[in-house]
Design an enzyme around this catalytic site. Sequence first.
Site, PDB file in Angstrom:
ATOM      1  N   GLU A  13      29.280 -12.183  62.693  1.00  0.00           N
ATOM      2  CA  GLU A  13      27.886 -11.978  62.309  1.00  0.00           C
ATOM      3  C   GLU A  13      27.650 -12.569  60.922  1.00  0.00           C
ATOM      4  O   GLU A  13      26.705 -12.211  60.229  1.00  0.00           O
ATOM      5  CB  GLU A  13      27.495 -10.514  62.381  1.00  0.00           C
ATOM      6  CG  GLU A  13      28.334  -9.559  61.572  1.00  0.00           C
ATOM      7  CD  GLU A  13      27.812  -8.126  61.638  1.00  0.00           C
ATOM      8  OE1 GLU A  13      26.643  -7.923  61.313  1.00  0.00           O
ATOM      9  OE2 GLU A  13      28.593  -7.237  62.021  1.00  0.00           O
ATOM     10  N   CYS A  65      29.064  -6.148  64.954  1.00  0.00           N
ATOM     11  CA  CYS A  65      30.530  -5.985  64.893  1.00  0.00           C
ATOM     12  C   CYS A  65      31.174  -5.913  66.279  1.00  0.00           C
ATOM     13  O   CYS A  65      32.398  -5.763  66.380  1.00  0.00           O
ATOM     14  CB  CYS A  65      30.891  -4.725  64.118  1.00  0.00           C
ATOM     15  SG  CYS A  65      30.203  -4.680  62.475  1.00  0.00           S
ATOM     16  N   SER A  85      22.619   4.831  60.788  1.00  0.00           N
ATOM     17  CA  SER A  85      23.656   4.020  61.449  1.00  0.00           C
ATOM     18  C   SER A  85      24.907   4.865  61.727  1.00  0.00           C
ATOM     19  O   SER A  85      25.544   4.718  62.770  1.00  0.00           O
ATOM     20  CB  SER A  85      24.003   2.780  60.612  1.00  0.00           C
ATOM     21  OG  SER A  85      24.778   3.115  59.480  1.00  0.00           O
ATOM     22  N   HIS A 125      36.208   1.122  65.710  1.00  0.00           N
ATOM     23  CA  HIS A 125      35.576   0.223  64.739  1.00  0.00           C
ATOM     24  C   HIS A 125      35.548   0.986  63.410  1.00  0.00           C
ATOM     25  O   HIS A 125      35.207   2.165  63.383  1.00  0.00           O
ATOM     26  CB  HIS A 125      34.156  -0.145  65.199  1.00  0.00           C
ATOM     27  CG  HIS A 125      33.369  -0.819  64.116  1.00  0.00           C
ATOM     28  ND1 HIS A 125      33.834  -1.937  63.474  1.00  0.00           N
ATOM     29  CD2 HIS A 125      32.173  -0.505  63.525  1.00  0.00           C
ATOM     30  CE1 HIS A 125      32.959  -2.305  62.547  1.00  0.00           C
ATOM     31  NE2 HIS A 125      31.943  -1.449  62.554  1.00  0.00           N
TER      32      HIS A 125
HETATM   33  N1  CAA Z   1      34.054  13.676  45.812  1.00  0.00           N
HETATM   34  C1  CAA Z   1      34.438  13.617  47.102  1.00  0.00           C
HETATM   35  N2  CAA Z   1      33.592  13.248  48.110  1.00  0.00           N
HETATM   36  C2  CAA Z   1      32.324  12.910  47.780  1.00  0.00           C
HETATM   37  C3  CAA Z   1      31.873  12.952  46.453  1.00  0.00           C
HETATM   38  C4  CAA Z   1      32.795  13.354  45.443  1.00  0.00           C
HETATM   39  N3  CAA Z   1      32.442  13.403  44.152  1.00  0.00           N
HETATM   40  N4  CAA Z   1      30.583  12.571  46.446  1.00  0.00           N
HETATM   41  C5  CAA Z   1      30.249  12.291  47.733  1.00  0.00           C
HETATM   42  N5  CAA Z   1      31.310  12.495  48.540  1.00  0.00           N
HETATM   43  C6  CAA Z   1      31.386  12.300  49.987  1.00  0.00           C
HETATM   44  C7  CAA Z   1      30.183  12.813  50.735  1.00  0.00           C
HETATM   45  O1  CAA Z   1      30.246  14.214  50.931  1.00  0.00           O
HETATM   46  C8  CAA Z   1      30.304  12.011  52.011  1.00  0.00           C
HETATM   47  O2  CAA Z   1      31.322  12.539  52.833  1.00  0.00           O
HETATM   48  P1  CAA Z   1      30.921  13.342  54.166  1.00  0.00           P
HETATM   49  O3  CAA Z   1      30.086  12.412  54.973  1.00  0.00           O
HETATM   50  O4  CAA Z   1      32.223  13.660  54.796  1.00  0.00           O
HETATM   51  O5  CAA Z   1      30.145  14.553  53.704  1.00  0.00           O
HETATM   52  C9  CAA Z   1      30.858  10.665  51.541  1.00  0.00           C
HETATM   53  O6  CAA Z   1      31.385  10.894  50.237  1.00  0.00           O
HETATM   54  C10 CAA Z   1      29.800   9.584  51.467  1.00  0.00           C
HETATM   55  O7  CAA Z   1      28.802   9.981  50.592  1.00  0.00           O
HETATM   56  P2  CAA Z   1      27.251   9.954  51.000  1.00  0.00           P
HETATM   57  O8  CAA Z   1      27.044  10.749  52.261  1.00  0.00           O
HETATM   58  O9  CAA Z   1      26.468  10.358  49.796  1.00  0.00           O
HETATM   59  O10 CAA Z   1      26.940   8.483  51.422  1.00  0.00           O
HETATM   60  P3  CAA Z   1      27.017   7.084  50.642  1.00  0.00           P
HETATM   61  O11 CAA Z   1      26.062   7.031  49.516  1.00  0.00           O
HETATM   62  O12 CAA Z   1      28.421   6.716  50.311  1.00  0.00           O
HETATM   63  O13 CAA Z   1      26.520   6.115  51.769  1.00  0.00           O
HETATM   64  C11 CAA Z   1      26.519   4.990  53.859  1.00  0.00           C
HETATM   65  C12 CAA Z   1      27.156   6.107  53.034  1.00  0.00           C
HETATM   66  C13 CAA Z   1      25.026   5.240  53.991  1.00  0.00           C
HETATM   67  C14 CAA Z   1      27.159   4.969  55.213  1.00  0.00           C
HETATM   68  C15 CAA Z   1      26.739   3.666  53.100  1.00  0.00           C
HETATM   69  O14 CAA Z   1      28.102   3.476  52.855  1.00  0.00           O
HETATM   70  C16 CAA Z   1      26.218   2.480  53.872  1.00  0.00           C
HETATM   71  O15 CAA Z   1      25.023   2.205  53.925  1.00  0.00           O
HETATM   72  N6  CAA Z   1      27.164   1.688  54.507  1.00  0.00           N
HETATM   73  C17 CAA Z   1      26.815   0.547  55.281  1.00  0.00           C
HETATM   74  C18 CAA Z   1      26.430   0.900  56.701  1.00  0.00           C
HETATM   75  C19 CAA Z   1      27.584   1.415  57.518  1.00  0.00           C
HETATM   76  O16 CAA Z   1      28.738   1.156  57.252  1.00  0.00           O
HETATM   77  N7  CAA Z   1      27.265   2.149  58.583  1.00  0.00           N
HETATM   78  C20 CAA Z   1      28.268   2.631  59.506  1.00  0.00           C
HETATM   79  C21 CAA Z   1      27.757   2.664  60.940  1.00  0.00           C
HETATM   80  S1  CAA Z   1      27.100   1.066  61.380  1.00  0.00           S
HETATM   81  C22 CAA Z   1      28.468   0.154  61.855  1.00  0.00           C
HETATM   82  O17 CAA Z   1      29.481   0.711  62.158  1.00  0.00           O
HETATM   83  C23 CAA Z   1      28.370  -1.330  61.851  1.00  0.00           C
HETATM   84  C24 CAA Z   1      28.962  -1.871  60.611  1.00  0.00           C
HETATM   85  O18 CAA Z   1      30.157  -2.160  60.533  1.00  0.00           O
HETATM   86  C25 CAA Z   1      28.079  -2.054  59.455  1.00  0.00           C
END
Ligand code: CAA
Length: 395
Positions: A79, A111, A201, A233
């Site tokens: 992609e 993906c 997502s 994945h």
């Molecule tokens: N200490 C320990 N853990 C902490 C923390 C701290 N101080 N602060 C936050 N965390 C944890 C949170 O609790 C969370 O864990 P849980 O889900 O187990 O509760 C984790 O860290 C992530 O934190 P957030 O939920 O606040 O999320 P984020 O800001 O990191 O964003 C996301 C997560 C939205 C997925 C972002 O990474 C993103 O947009 N990624 C790209 C899209 C993606 O990968 N999507 C996956 C499905 S789509 C797909 O599979 C296709 C592909 O490859 C893209």
Amino acid sequence: MKIGIDKIGFATAQYVLNMDDLANSRSVDPEKFSTGLLLQALSIAPVTDDIVTLGASAAQKILTQADKENIDMVIVATESGIDQSKAAAVYIHQLLGIQPFARSIEMKEACYSATAALDYAKLHIGKNPDSKVLVIASDIAKYGIGTPGESTQGAGSVAMLLTKDPAIMVLHDQSLALTRDIMDFWRPNYSVTPYVNGMYSTKQYLDMLKTSWDEYQKRFNKSLADFAAFCFHIPFPKLALKGFNKILDKQLPEAVKEKLKDNFQHSILYSQQIGNIYTGSLFLGLLSLLENSTSLQEGDQIAMFSYGSGAVAEIFTGTLAKGFKKQLLKGQSRLQELKKRTVLSVTDYEKMFFEEAQIDENGHASFDNYKTGPFALKEILGHQRIYRKVAANGE
Ligand code: CAA
């Protein structure tokens, strides 16, 4: 006829960004990345690496001259396309010196598409038993500086040689695909980074996993107990772990559960050091499992969950072939290789990862000499991408 994966190769970029450095620079608690996402480092590709150079490098590592004389199809699943018309597979076919009477194409569905490529390869070999098909999953995952996805970037390529009587894994005929028209992650032609509904997502990933796995079990009368490992994945390892926990059957005998859990940990080791490589992520997980698990035996069945945003998911399975370990590197040596990457400061990562070719009015662009694998993008001349083979001393 038994058809499947005979060899697997992997290549990634020669630069790395440590998650702790990224966390400090973005004023985020480092635990969020190390525990919250289960990530330690991301591979960073310079402008002279792309899906062609990474894909050719991954394949070069596994192919013999005899393979090159027998491959009659090259499929690149990606992609991160570099051209709207010409398939990256055509460049790779030439760079590797594969015999001319071959079909070379590119496949796309976020993906997911390498999974479709494997099935096409299997059908092709079914009709032409002496054929060998090269399937390459190659991507550079780039979300942008300061975006929520920044911590889940990465770059890399997995190359798989498909043959009859394969040495690593026989792919089964039974599989279950699922399509949903959703906007969780997409990249319009005018944008270099994707648009992402991040939380949505992750919910879709988990729901499509549950829906497809439930249907797969019902249709084929299978359960988790039939499998020694489940590969996912891996957009980031924590999401795969959530997926694993979602389908883990609490009724399973404790020993079976422990084996599956142990093998899950082996399957995320490489992704934790590399990040997301989109089409290749599932297969990097498979490679990590095969090279690091000590419990796997020939005849064991492995289940796989492929997911591509947009979205298409598929559950498919395979059986480990006799002597499969002989075809693989040792996990420790692969991890040692990864340690040789050059560590970047956050400032250098921002400069390198987001550098774009400056094309002049004649369609020319030249690049600084960055570290790459055995192939590099040398220049753009008259709007044509010119690749070069890199000597062992990096010249
Ligand atoms: N200490 C320990 N853990 C902490 C923390 C701290 N101080 N602060 C936050 N965390 C944890 C949170 O609790 C969370 O864990 P849980 O889900 O187990 O509760 C984790 O860290 C992530 O934190 P957030 O939920 O606040 O999320 P984020 O800001 O990191 O964003 C996301 C997560 C939205 C997925 C972002 O990474 C993103 O947009 N990624 C790209 C899209 C993606 O990968 N999507 C996956 C499905 S789509 C797909 O599979 C296709 C592909 O490859 C893209």
